[in-house]
Design a protein around this motif. Structure first.
Motif: not given
Length: 189
Positions: A18-20, A25-28, A33-36, A56-62
């Motif tokens: 969905l994000y892409e 989009s793209g490998e980066y 997103m997986e790392k997050e 959806f709504f996502t987030g990460q620290s920092g």
């Protein structure tokens, strides 16, 4: 009927797709997103209908942007000092589901989760469309009011260097961004 819950590992592929399709989009992007998701301090909420994710709504620290912006990151670090900061990103509701309060619910879930984590400031990168509109700005006020704002034309100009594609411009993006730090409001505000 719309149901809400946390994004789980089994949802990751659908969220990335969905994000892409609707954001970047793209490998980066996929790798980020997986790392997050696996970093241990991930926040992610989904809205589903009939078992399918419709928002959806996502987030990460920092501090995190679509791709690195070192000077801006340093400016934000200087501004925030030692305050706990979180970067909510990836807010999406499919067009046919808009106007049903889904965004409001996802934003409120994120705000409450930030409060639970004792986060004071939320960093948001708001996409400025080529017509000058900033669609996410109004709903994200549900997290809190801006205490820092910086409008940056051509914010995504180097997107192609990271193999990222803008859904409007492709790899040579001319879109800007409004970067804000929002003071997370409490339930009593």
């Amino acid at each position: 009927m719309i149901s809400y819950s946390c994004i789980e590992e089994k949802d990751l592929s659908q969220v990335i797709t969905l994000y892409e399709n609707y954001l970047n989009s793209g490998e980066y992007i996929r790798d980020s997103m997986e790392k997050e998701f696996y970093n241990g301090d991930y926040l992610g909420f989904k809205a589903c209908e009939a078992g399918e994710i419709v928002g959806f709504f996502t987030g990460q620290s920092g501090i995190s942007f679509t791709y690195p912006h070192p000077e801006l990151e340093n400016e934000i670090k200087e501004f925030t000092k030692d305050r706990k900061i979180y970067t909510p990103d990836g807010l999406l509701v499919l067009e046919e589901y808009r106007g049903r309060g889904i965004i409001r619910e996802l934003v409120d879930r994120m705000r409450r989760a930030l409060l639970d984590k004792k986060v004071e400031l939320a960093l948001v990168e708001l996409w400025i469309y080529q017509d000058g509109s900033i669609p996410a700005q109004k709903p994200l006020k549900g997290i809190g009011e801006a205490v820092f704002q910086k409008k940056i034309p051509l914010f995504y100009k180097d997107i192609g260097k990271y193999g990222i594609r803008c859904p409007i411009c492709g790899e040579e993006c001319t879109c800007g961004a409004l970067v804000e730090l929002l003071k997370v409001k409490s339930d009593s505000d």
